[in-house]
Design an enzyme around this catalytic site. Structure first.
Site, PDB file in Angstrom:
ATOM      1  N   TYR A 195      -4.620  18.225   9.482  1.00 25.49           N
ATOM      2  CA  TYR A 195      -3.822  19.446   9.324  1.00 25.49           C
ATOM      3  C   TYR A 195      -4.475  20.331   8.270  1.00 25.49           C
ATOM      4  CZ  TYR A 195      -2.279  18.209   4.680  1.00 25.49           C
ATOM      5  OH  TYR A 195      -2.268  17.932   3.339  1.00 25.49           O
ATOM      6  N   PHE A 477       0.897   8.866   5.768  1.00 23.67           N
ATOM      7  CA  PHE A 477      -0.025   9.690   6.550  1.00 23.67           C
ATOM      8  C   PHE A 477      -1.350   8.954   6.685  1.00 23.67           C
ATOM      9  CE2 PHE A 477      -2.973  13.596   6.381  1.00 23.67           C
ATOM     10  CZ  PHE A 477      -3.045  13.667   7.760  1.00 23.67           C
ATOM     11  N   ASN A 479      -4.354   9.742   7.518  1.00 21.15           N
ATOM     12  CA  ASN A 479      -5.587  10.287   6.949  1.00 21.15           C
ATOM     13  C   ASN A 479      -5.626  10.236   5.422  1.00 21.15           C
ATOM     14  OD1 ASN A 479      -6.818  10.694   9.357  1.00 21.15           O
ATOM     15  ND2 ASN A 479      -6.670  12.929   9.360  1.00 21.15           N
ATOM     16  N   TYR A 480      -4.495   9.906   4.802  1.00 19.66           N
ATOM     17  CA  TYR A 480      -4.506   9.565   3.373  1.00 19.66           C
ATOM     18  C   TYR A 480      -4.487   8.033   3.280  1.00 19.66           C
ATOM     19  CZ  TYR A 480      -3.077  14.448   2.483  1.00 19.66           C
ATOM     20  OH  TYR A 480      -2.996  15.819   2.427  1.00 19.66           O
ATOM     21  N   ARG A 481      -5.492   7.444   3.870  1.00 22.03           N
ATOM     22  CA  ARG A 481      -5.557   5.992   4.047  1.00 22.03           C
ATOM     23  C   ARG A 481      -5.245   5.262   2.736  1.00 22.03           C
ATOM     24  NH1 ARG A 481      -6.053   3.169   8.916  1.00 22.03           N
ATOM     25  NH2 ARG A 481      -7.766   4.496   9.620  1.00 22.03           N
TER      26      ARG A 481
END
Length: 551
Positions: A195, A477, A479-481
């Site tokens: 995003y 989230f 992608n914020y692994r």
């Protein structure tokens, strides 16, 4: 730290210890030789160049180290004790990717897939398994933009900056709704549901993916039609490294105005930051869809006194007069003035959000794949579904000051995000969320004591926020692994149950469908990592080596 995480890191250390002895060196040597022998036999076409794309610490250690470190964006995962791959393979054509998959499968070696961008926990190039290879896709970075059809075909190894630049080359009124950092890799970003500042106007990056090319566990090259809608659904937000190797995405471009407006307003607690953040969270999710206002909460020192500060950073798809009218009507408390507003082109807004001076920085900086500073870092995430009361915000500012280093990024939702069903893509966090939180801590000093302190700060802050964020499950989230929220442990029922822990936080109700797709397309769990999609227990045919048991 959870028990699974402790074992995970113990296993890391054990892996490295084993790897450091002569047996490890001989394993590396034998795997290198085996791969060079295997690759030509598994290639769909003759290829004399295989030896030029295979890097081993045993044979070409200098080049191996250079290639390995080139795309490590977190210095926490670039130490002598970080487990290293036995091989790095850097394909330049699809047939080499096919051969690499088939040989890794044949030789029973885990494959990690790296697309040349950010990876907060390094799972694209670090493993808890003893022998693993990295398939590094950085050579696959072509971007072909077609303004007539308003589409672009972008390979997985391209970075967002390259995609933005190639769009800008062809059109000044087209863009793509993805992340604000130019060095993020397209492969990971899109596969996790990326995003950016056009989130409220156009939704996620994956909402604009209309086709893809993927190489599956059998070495087949598939597009949307041949892979089927279930797999196509899964790779648009279900995470990289679980279903196959993405070669490229075809994306639909979106219109952007010739004039955009950006601003940044900073307020300390003494300047009414607490009330402003409270008002922000009640107003911004329903404000004009063309407006995105991110808030940073940080501990700062003012006149030798520690305090909290809120920074309001905005991107508006339109001119400053229109923006001022919207703000004066909906959020007059922020006190936005004409002189705070900077009118820019869309590509200049990209530079602004990437912390470049858009007046003096050439747009070509977006083609520089190493334009960012690489720090030590830790990230975590949360979702907020009911406004945090002023008393809570006061407590949050106090906690930030007490801890001293960690901070927050609040990203507003609403707009287009309310229009997509939660199961439209694997990314489930849509309507009902006011904003997403990123927990952020960066540092430059390699002192291990500092690392322990700063990583712990993020965990303390995460625990502190429990009562303010989503519950049952507490969302996260992809992608914020964040490996703190769970890792894959063992195989079979154990693998599934441990995968469900983090899987339901990342994917909510979409987790079951992702597992079903995974089980159908990769029943032996060949494509796996510490937070991959597990297979249904009892469904494996047993032909592939399973995830190493960590406990």
């Amino acid at each position: 730290m959870s028990s699974s995480m402790i074992f995970y890191f113990i296993f890391f250390l054990c892996s490295f210890s084993c790897f450091s002895h002569s047996k490890g060196a001989s394993d590396s040597s034998s795997i290198y030789k085996s791969f060079l022998q295997c690759l030509p036999t598994q290639s769909p076409q003759p290829d004399p160049t295989f030896s030029t794309i295979v890097y081993s610490s045993a044979y070409n250690s200098s080049s191996y180290t250079t290639v390995l470190q080139a795309y490590i964006k977190n210095r926490r995962l670039n130490t002598t004790s970080t487990p290293k791959p036995v091989l790095i393979i850097t394909p330049t054509k699809e047939s080499q990717v096919q051969a690499t998959i088939l040989c890794a499968k044949k030789l029973g070696v885990q494959i990690k897939i790296r697309s040349g961008g950010h990876d907060y926990e390094g799972i694209s190039y670090v493993s808890s398994e003893k022998d693993f290879i990295v398939l590094d896709m950085f050579n696959f970075r072509e971007v072909n933009v077609n303004i007539a059809t308003e589409t672009a075909v972008v390979q997985a190894g391209a970075q967002l900056g390259e995609l933005y630049y190639r769009i800008w080359e062809k059109s000044k009124v087209h863009g793509f709704p993805a992340g604000v950092c130019p060095t993020v890799g397209v492969g990971g970003h899109l596969s996790g549901g990326g995003y950016g500042t056009m989130l409220r106007k156009y939704g996620l990056s994956v909402d604009h993916v209309i086709d893809a090319r993927i190489i599956d566990v059998k070495g087949r090259i598939l597009n949307r039609k041949s892979m089927g809608e279930d797999l196509f659904w899964a790779i648009r937000g279900g995470g990289g490294g679980s279903f196959g190797v993405i070669i490229s995405y075809t994306v639909k471009l979106v219109p952007v105005p010739e004039v955009n407006t950006v601003f940044r307003i900073m307020k300390t607690v003494a300047e009414n930051a607490t009330d402003l953040v409270y008002k922000w969270q009640t107003v911004v999710p329903t404000i004009d869809d063309n407006l995105f206002i991110r808030v940073l909460l940080q501990p700062v020192t003012v006149n030798k006194q520690k305090t909290g500060r809120a920074s309001f950073i905005a991107h508006f798809l339109g001119d400053s007069d229109t923006l001022l009218a919207i703000m004066n009507k909906n959020f007059p408390e922020l006190g936005l003035k004409k002189e705070d507003c900077m009118e820019v082109s869309w590509i200049q807004s990209i530079l602004y959000w990437a912390n470049f001076d858009y007046n003096t920085t050439a747009v070509e900086i977006l083609l520089n794949r190493h334009s960012d500073n690489v720090n030590f870092l830790k990230r975590k995430s949360d979702y907020v579904q009911t406004p945090i009361p002023k008393s809570g915000l006061t407590a949050i500012f106090n906690k930030l000051v007490e801890l001293g280093k960690a901070g927050f990024v609040f990203n507003p939702y609403g707009g287009k995000m309310n229009e997509y069903p939660a199961d439209a893509t694997p990314f489930p966090h849509r309507a009902g969320n006011l904003f997403k939180i990123q927990y952020s801590v960066n540092w430059n000093d390699a002192d291990p004591t500092l690392e322990k302190d700063y990583v712990n700060q993020s965990r303390v802050l995460y625990k502190f926020m429990t009562k303010y964020v989503s519950k049952n499950p507490r969302g996260a989230f992809l992608n914020y692994r964040d490996l703190d929220i769970g890792v894959m442990v063992g195989t079979g029922k154990s693998g599934y149950n441990s995968g469900k822990v983090y899987g339901e936080k990342y994917f909510m109700g979409n987790f079951k469908r992702l597992v079903a797709v995974k089980t159908a397309v990769d029943p032996d769990n060949f494509f796996r990592n510490e937070q991959s999609i597990p297979i249904l227990p009892g469904k494996s045919t047993g032909k592939s080596r399973k995830m190493t048991t960590l406990i």
